[in-house]
Design an enzyme around this catalytic site. Structure first.
Site, PDB file in Angstrom:
ATOM      1  N   SER A 148       0.833  -1.201   0.000  1.00  0.00           N
ATOM      2  CA  SER A 148       0.000   0.000   0.000  1.00  0.00           C
ATOM      3  C   SER A 148       0.877   1.264   0.000  1.00  0.00           C
ATOM      4  CB  SER A 148      -0.951  -0.041   1.197  1.00  0.00           C
ATOM      5  OG  SER A 148      -2.028   0.865   1.020  1.00  0.00           O
ATOM      6  N   ASP A 278      -9.477  -6.134  -4.575  1.00  0.00           N
ATOM      7  CA  ASP A 278      -9.028  -4.954  -3.825  1.00  0.00           C
ATOM      8  C   ASP A 278     -10.025  -3.802  -4.037  1.00  0.00           C
ATOM      9  OD1 ASP A 278      -7.700  -2.793  -2.665  1.00  0.00           O
ATOM     10  OD2 ASP A 278      -5.736  -3.410  -3.415  1.00  0.00           O
ATOM     11  N   HIS A 306      -7.541  -5.881  -0.327  1.00  0.00           N
ATOM     12  CA  HIS A 306      -6.355  -5.032  -0.187  1.00  0.00           C
ATOM     13  C   HIS A 306      -5.403  -5.552   0.882  1.00  0.00           C
ATOM     14  CE1 HIS A 306      -4.050  -1.363  -0.616  1.00  0.00           C
ATOM     15  NE2 HIS A 306      -4.121  -1.134   0.686  1.00  0.00           N
TER      16      HIS A 306
END
Length: 337
Positions: A148, A278, A306
């Site tokens: 991320s 995601d 995610h």
């Protein structure tokens, strides 16, 4: 039963009752303490040791296991509002003789937080480089992993400090434009239009908002007790003001597409792992990276959101190990040729 036996039974029962009552009280009254104990226990169980490193007056907090050897060390960069312990679920499935380092990103957990610091993606990459130099991790090129926000930083780091990196793993990285808006991006647009940008979905302040965030980040639906949700919120609330400032910094034009702007400079063999479902960062970002990085291996995980590190830790660990083994074999073949 004579009196002595009865007294012994009462004493034994009382002794057992004390830790049980303490556990119940912690769960009901201080769930955040229970969460901290949980991470402490798993660090101990997995052999991860916490250390601090200083660069001038700046302090980095990190955990590590193993020592540098013939295989590359692995440095792991966590995502927005997380901390070094988020990697424990993957550490569990990695060999104990690998040298692993998990660092708290700038401003997070035990690493220094300063209003004067540069929290842009480029600024964070510079801080991580300082950390790497502090602990002399770049004596030999190492494998860099980021997820991320940490994936955005890792990609920029690989572009800006190529001599430090032998290979790179990006897990659902931020910093890329997308032709398809994710659920999270749509939510942000709605909040902007209604002028309620203070209600960022990734910064929960109630158990209900925490539950919504977990649903947003995960394809797998975890049934989390209310007390644990409360504990997760309690741990985060003191930091929410910082998280808001950080989010606005990394969502700013200066950082929003940092990985995209730097990806053509990445020369290290790169692995991209992405959850197909995601809802935070659209999976189409994987093809963007594959088209720009020459030696790029893409893995799309079915039935995964995610939070790849939490949802599919064994698979993720195996993919990283297989990637490193592949690179090792290629390197050996080049030497023999």
């Amino acid at each position: 039963m004579d009196l002595d036996m009865l007294n012994m039974f009462v004493i034994a029962s009382g002794t057992l009752a004390i830790p049980i009552l303490a556990f119940v009280a912690s769960f009901l009254l201080w769930p955040s303490a229970l969460i901290r104990i949980y991470y402490w226990y798993w660090r101990r169980a997995l052999g991860m040791q916490v250390r601090y490193a200083n660069y001038d007056d700046y302090q980095f907090c990190y955990s590590y296991r193993g020592r540098p050897g013939y295989r590359p060390s692995i440095l792991m960069l966590h995502g927005f509002s997380a901390h070094k312990d988020m990697w424990l679920s993957i550490v569990k499935f990695l060999p104990k003789n690998l040298h692993l380092v998990c660092v708290d990103m700038p401003g997070h957990e035990g690493t220094t937080r300063s209003d004067l610091d540069d929290y842009s993606i480029s600024g964070q990459a510079k801080r991580i480089h300082q950390f790497v130099e502090c602990i002399k991790l770049n004596r030999k090129p190492f494998h860099l992993v980021g997820t991320s926000m940490g994936g955005n930083v890792a990609g920029v780091y690989a572009a800006q400090y190529p001599e430090d990196i032998c290979s790179l793993t990006l897990i659902c990285p931020a910093g890329l434009p997308s032709t398809t808006d994710s659920k999270f991006i749509k939510q942000l647009r709605e909040l902007q239009e209604s002028k309620r940008i203070d209600r960022i979905p990734l910064i929960p302040s109630t158990p209900e908002e925490m539950a919504d965030m977990l649903k947003l980040c995960s394809y797998v639906r975890f049934k989390v007790p209310q007390q644990i949700l409360q504990g997760l919120v309690d741990v985060r609330i003191p930091h929410n003001e910082f998280y808001r400032k950080l989010f606005l910094e990394i969502a700013d034009e200066k950082s929003r597409h940092s990985l995209h702007e730097n990806m053509s400079k990445i020369k290290a063999p790169t692995q991209v792992i992405w959850g197909k479902q995601d809802q935070v960062l659209d999976v189409s970002g994987a093809s963007v990276l594959a088209s720009a990085i020459p030696d790029c291996h893409v893995y799309i995980l079915e039935n995964c959101g995610h939070s790849v590190v939490v949802e599919r830790p064994r698979k993720t660990a195996n993919l990283i190990l297989e990637f490193l083994a592949l690179l090792h074999n290629i390197d050996n073949n080049k030497k023999q040729a």
